[in-house]
Motif scaffolding. Sequence first.
Motif, short mmCIF file in Angstrom:
data_model
loop_
_atom_site.label_atom_id
_atom_site.label_comp_id
_atom_site.label_asym_id
_atom_site.label_seq_id
_atom_site.Cartn_x
_atom_site.Cartn_y
_atom_site.Cartn_z
N ASN A 45 53.87 46.28 26.94
CA ASN A 45 54.77 46.22 25.77
C ASN A 45 55.18 47.61 25.28
O ASN A 45 55.28 47.84 24.09
CB ASN A 45 54.12 45.47 24.61
N GLU B 219 51.29 35.77 32.71
CA GLU B 219 52.50 35.30 33.38
C GLU B 219 52.25 35.15 34.87
O GLU B 219 51.59 35.99 35.48
CB GLU B 219 53.65 36.29 33.15
N VAL C 83 56.14 36.48 19.00
CA VAL C 83 55.34 37.36 19.85
C VAL C 83 56.19 37.86 21.00
O VAL C 83 57.08 37.14 21.47
CB VAL C 83 54.10 36.66 20.43
N HIS D 180 51.59 29.89 28.45
CA HIS D 180 51.93 30.97 29.36
C HIS D 180 53.20 30.62 30.10
O HIS D 180 53.83 29.63 29.78
CB HIS D 180 50.74 31.22 30.29
N HIS D 181 53.58 31.48 31.06
CA HIS D 181 54.86 31.24 31.71
C HIS D 181 54.78 31.41 33.22
O HIS D 181 54.03 32.25 33.71
CB HIS D 181 55.92 32.21 31.17
N ARG E 9 45.28 39.12 21.10
CA ARG E 9 46.41 38.49 21.76
C ARG E 9 46.27 38.71 23.25
O ARG E 9 45.66 39.70 23.68
CB ARG E 9 47.70 39.17 21.26
N HIS E 10 46.82 37.81 24.03
CA HIS E 10 46.83 38.06 25.47
C HIS E 10 48.17 37.60 26.01
O HIS E 10 48.88 36.83 25.36
CB HIS E 10 45.68 37.33 26.15
N SER E 11 48.50 38.07 27.18
CA SER E 11 49.71 37.57 27.82
C SER E 11 49.41 37.29 29.27
O SER E 11 48.78 38.09 29.96
CB SER E 11 50.85 38.57 27.67
N VAL F 228 57.06 38.79 24.81
CA VAL F 228 56.75 38.27 26.14
C VAL F 228 57.45 39.17 27.13
O VAL F 228 58.55 39.63 26.88
CB VAL F 228 57.30 36.83 26.30
N GLN F 229 56.79 39.46 28.23
CA GLN F 229 57.41 40.38 29.17
C GLN F 229 57.40 39.84 30.59
O GLN F 229 56.41 39.36 31.07
CB GLN F 229 56.69 41.73 29.11
N THR G 74 55.81 31.81 17.54
CA THR G 74 54.40 31.47 17.69
C THR G 74 54.16 29.98 17.47
O THR G 74 53.12 29.47 17.84
CB THR G 74 53.55 32.27 16.70
N ASP H 244 49.63 28.51 21.89
CA ASP H 244 49.16 29.30 23.02
C ASP H 244 49.62 28.68 24.34
O ASP H 244 49.28 27.57 24.67
CB ASP H 244 47.62 29.36 22.99
#
Lengths: 143, 143
Positions: A79, B133, B74, B94-95, B129-131, B76-77, B88, B92
């Motif tokens: 980010n 993908e 939030v 994901h993608h 927080r977590h991401s 997202v990348q 939000t 919770d």
Amino acid sequence: MNRTTSRYSCQKELQNADLRVTEARLGVLAVLKQTEKPLAAQDVLTYLKRHSIRADKATVFRIINSFAEKGIVVPVQFNEGRLRFETTSKGDHHHFVCDNCGYIEDISDCSITPLADDIQKKKGVIIRRHSLEFFGICTGCQK
Amino acid sequence: MNRTTSRYSCQKELQNADLRVTEARLGVLAVLKQTEKPLAAQDVLTYLKRHSIRADKATVFRIINSFAEKGIVVPVQFNEGRLRFETTSKGDHHHFVCDNCGYIEDISDCSITPLADDIQKKKGVIIRRHSLEFFGICTGCQK
DNA sequence: TTAGTTTATGCGACTAAGTCGCATTTGTCA
DNA sequence: TGACAAATGCGACTTAGTCGCATAAACTAA
């Protein structure tokens, strides 16, 4: 510089990936291999300058992209508004990033593979890569 | 436009978050709420123009940032060189992103929380927080 | 409802990441 | 060693995102 970042081993790795061996590519590969945390293109450029390896910004981007295409490096993003890259030789792992100081810690004891397999089966998609990052506060910044 | 994206509910949500109610903010919130996939600032800008809501690029970035600070959205990348954002309120999840056509699918049946708890204990960090993908090839692009 | 204060916005300039085309240089392989 | 393909440098360009400042709009209290 140890065995895995020696000029000779980098040279071989480039050849195996069907990439011509140039000073710039050797330099980019070496710094990515010997650095713990994922690097942005600008970091690579700074390293090259410091080691008197002449390379233009556009060249560094082109080299990194070619490495990514060949699977030598993978993109990582925190980010920040730019991509970082790290070598795939580190294996499947993830990152914790401190929101406060930017500290990066590798998380290796966290397997996502079974989850990915499950999703592939349920959704019918093919998963080639995943990225998992945790954001929060590191031990140092909690004090 | 359903109950959750009505002007009135958006208005209330802004007030609850201690944000002044303006046309631009209502528009940004509405499009983020009614759109399935995460949006980049440029997408939001395009939507606003199409709906005759006057808002400058800088304003949209400022609005999105204030929403992120308040926890309404939030980041997202997807390795695109820009951030996307989603509300939000989706909870919770994901993608999965198709490398070929850019198709985005939500992955909701995949809990990372126990893993995050484990890392917090082991490493002493605080995870906020977590991401996660997944990248690969969607069903359509496999044919 | 209005006056006054605070906050948001528009505008324009700016930065940083990343790309592209083209002329030149360099690596590879016969 | 020479020829050809590929990599590089340079400079211009694009796009994401930020910043300062003057103006406009939203809230508050009377």
